[in-house]
Scaffold this motif. Structure first.
Motif, PDB file in Angstrom:
ATOM      1  N   ARG A  74      -9.391   2.545  -2.979  1.00  0.00           N
ATOM      2  CA  ARG A  74      -8.631   3.465  -2.284  1.00  0.00           C
ATOM      3  C   ARG A  74      -8.406   2.534  -1.107  1.00  0.00           C
ATOM      4  NH1 ARG A  74      -8.185   8.762  -3.318  1.00  0.00           N
ATOM      5  NH2 ARG A  74      -7.836   9.400  -0.761  1.00  0.00           N
ATOM      6  N   ASP A  93      -2.100   2.016   5.580  1.00  0.00           N
ATOM      7  CA  ASP A  93      -1.616   2.614   4.007  1.00  0.00           C
ATOM      8  C   ASP A  93       0.634   2.788   4.845  1.00  0.00           C
ATOM      9  OD1 ASP A  93      -3.207   3.393   2.994  1.00  0.00           O
ATOM     10  OD2 ASP A  93      -3.423   5.138   3.282  1.00  0.00           O
ATOM     11  N   ILE A 101       0.833  -1.912   0.074  1.00  0.00           N
ATOM     12  CA  ILE A 101       0.057  -0.500   0.327  1.00  0.00           C
ATOM     13  C   ILE A 101       0.971   1.276   0.094  1.00  0.00           C
ATOM     14  CG2 ILE A 101      -2.008   0.956   1.143  1.00  0.00           C
ATOM     15  CD1 ILE A 101      -2.184  -1.362   0.153  1.00  0.00           C
ATOM     16  N   LYS A 102       1.040   1.566  -1.188  1.00  0.00           N
ATOM     17  CA  LYS A 102       1.574   2.817  -1.602  1.00  0.00           C
ATOM     18  C   LYS A 102       0.914   4.064  -1.743  1.00  0.00           C
ATOM     19  CE  LYS A 102       5.791   5.328  -0.342  1.00  0.00           C
ATOM     20  NZ  LYS A 102       5.177   6.506  -1.452  1.00  0.00           N
ATOM     21  N   PRO A 103       0.607   4.810  -1.990  1.00  0.00           N
ATOM     22  CA  PRO A 103       0.452   6.398  -2.449  1.00  0.00           C
ATOM     23  C   PRO A 103       1.607   7.339  -3.464  1.00  0.00           C
ATOM     24  CG  PRO A 103      -0.284   6.729  -0.486  1.00  0.00           C
ATOM     25  CD  PRO A 103       0.995   5.846  -0.384  1.00  0.00           C
ATOM     26  N   THR A 104       0.929   7.081  -4.382  1.00  0.00           N
ATOM     27  CA  THR A 104       1.657   7.554  -5.624  1.00  0.00           C
ATOM     28  C   THR A 104       1.477   8.520  -6.764  1.00  0.00           C
ATOM     29  OG1 THR A 104       0.623   5.992  -7.180  1.00  0.00           O
ATOM     30  CG2 THR A 104       2.509   4.696  -5.979  1.00  0.00           C
ATOM     31  N   LEU A 128      -6.098  -3.298  -1.088  1.00  0.00           N
ATOM     32  CA  LEU A 128      -4.975  -3.893  -2.196  1.00  0.00           C
ATOM     33  C   LEU A 128      -6.662  -5.059  -2.444  1.00  0.00           C
ATOM     34  CD1 LEU A 128      -1.711  -4.989  -1.485  1.00  0.00           C
ATOM     35  CD2 LEU A 128      -2.499  -3.785  -3.294  1.00  0.00           C
ATOM     36  N   HIS A 147      -4.739   7.378  -4.535  1.00  0.00           N
ATOM     37  CA  HIS A 147      -3.973   6.037  -3.507  1.00  0.00           C
ATOM     38  C   HIS A 147      -4.721   4.311  -4.391  1.00  0.00           C
ATOM     39  CE1 HIS A 147      -3.253   8.652  -0.018  1.00  0.00           C
ATOM     40  NE2 HIS A 147      -4.057   9.505  -0.643  1.00  0.00           N
ATOM     41  N   GLN A 148      -4.307   3.942  -5.723  1.00  0.00           N
ATOM     42  CA  GLN A 148      -4.873   3.262  -5.915  1.00  0.00           C
ATOM     43  C   GLN A 148      -3.449   2.448  -6.555  1.00  0.00           C
ATOM     44  OE1 GLN A 148      -7.302   3.560  -9.820  1.00  0.00           O
ATOM     45  NE2 GLN A 148      -6.716   1.967 -10.598  1.00  0.00           N
ATOM     46  N   TYR A 149      -3.775   1.734  -5.258  1.00  0.00           N
ATOM     47  CA  TYR A 149      -2.517   1.058  -5.607  1.00  0.00           C
ATOM     48  C   TYR A 149      -2.085  -0.003  -6.059  1.00  0.00           C
ATOM     49  CZ  TYR A 149      -3.121   3.157  -1.063  1.00  0.00           C
ATOM     50  OH  TYR A 149      -3.612   4.200  -0.005  1.00  0.00           O
ATOM     51  N   LEU A 197       2.153  -2.178 -10.167  1.00  0.00           N
ATOM     52  CA  LEU A 197       2.004  -2.283  -8.605  1.00  0.00           C
ATOM     53  C   LEU A 197       3.123  -1.506  -7.912  1.00  0.00           C
ATOM     54  CD1 LEU A 197       3.669  -4.909  -7.423  1.00  0.00           C
ATOM     55  CD2 LEU A 197       1.571  -5.578  -8.694  1.00  0.00           C
TER      56      LEU A 197
END
Length: 224
Positions: free
Chosen positions: A187, A218, A72-75, A190, A84-86, A103
């Motif tokens: 959001r 998160d 779970i890592k915001p990008t 996974l 926040h779609q992981y 991913l």
């Protein structure tokens, strides 16, 4: 013994006998060459099949490990807004001829931060020119450098990805193929599993269901 009898016993082969003998040896040679040529072609085909099978097994193993280590890592896929779609199969995320999986994974050790890269690794699977490729980047939110492109499997016509949602996850998305859905828009979590389908020239359709960690915690939203 008379000279005539000796001459009769020493009679040479006739032209017809020589031609027949040559024809027999020629047929034997052609048959031997055909057998050897067929054996060589069979060995080459077997070697190619083994190499393709090894590529397939290695590619699926790489994908399995990456999916298992998804985090779970915001990008910032477009360099601006935080997303926040992981995990995604959005074809617009990268240039792919058919299908995509993107991913962020852990397990990318960097002891003491001595290497010029992060400990998390963005990974993209795509199809280019009928080749399944794995793209990896040094940093999660910095795409200034060119990715490392690894060719995994030749003869791949398409890549399709679906996601499985556990019953305790957001009930609003239930009901599609008993929990399977064609995209992942949620959001903060996974999927429980990822279904990967490869359409290949050598093996036809290959389908695997690969489990994730199912984490819902998160990581820090800071850039790397």
């Amino acid at each position: 013994m008379s000279a005539a009898l000796i001459k009769a016993n020493q009679r040479a082969f006739t032209l017809v006998e020589v031609l027949v003998t040559m024809a027999i040896f020629a047929l034997i040679g052609i048959a031997s060459f055909t057998v050897l040529d067929q054996m060589a072609k069979t060995e080459q085909q077997s070697k190619q099949a083994r190499e393709q099978l090894q590529q397939l097994q290695f590619g699926l193993l790489m994908m399995q490990q990456d999916i298992r280590q998804a985090v779970i890592k915001p990008t910032r896929p477009r360099g601006v807004e935080v997303v926040h779609q992981y995990i995604t199969n959005d074809a617009d995320f990268a240039d792919s001829d058919s299908g995509l999986l993107a991913l962020v994974k852990s397990g990318y050790d960097n002891p003491g931060l001595l290497l010029p890269r992060a400990e998390l690794q963005p990974v993209i699977y795509r199809v280019q020119d009928e080749t399944l490729q794995r793209l990896s980047f040094a940093y999660v939110n910095d795409r200034s450098d060119q990715p490392v492109v690894q060719d995994l499997l030749q003869g791949v016509q398409s890549l399709q990805v679906r996601f499985y949602r556990q019953s305790q996850q957001a009930a609003a998305n239930q009901g599609l193929n008993e929990g399977w859905q064609g995209s992942w828009q949620t959001r903060g979590d996974l999927p429980a599993a990822v279904e990967v389908t490869l359409q290949t020239r050598a093996f036809g359709e290959i389908q695997r269901v690969l489990l994730t960690t199912g984490s819902t915690t998160d990581l820090a939203a800071t850039d790397e």
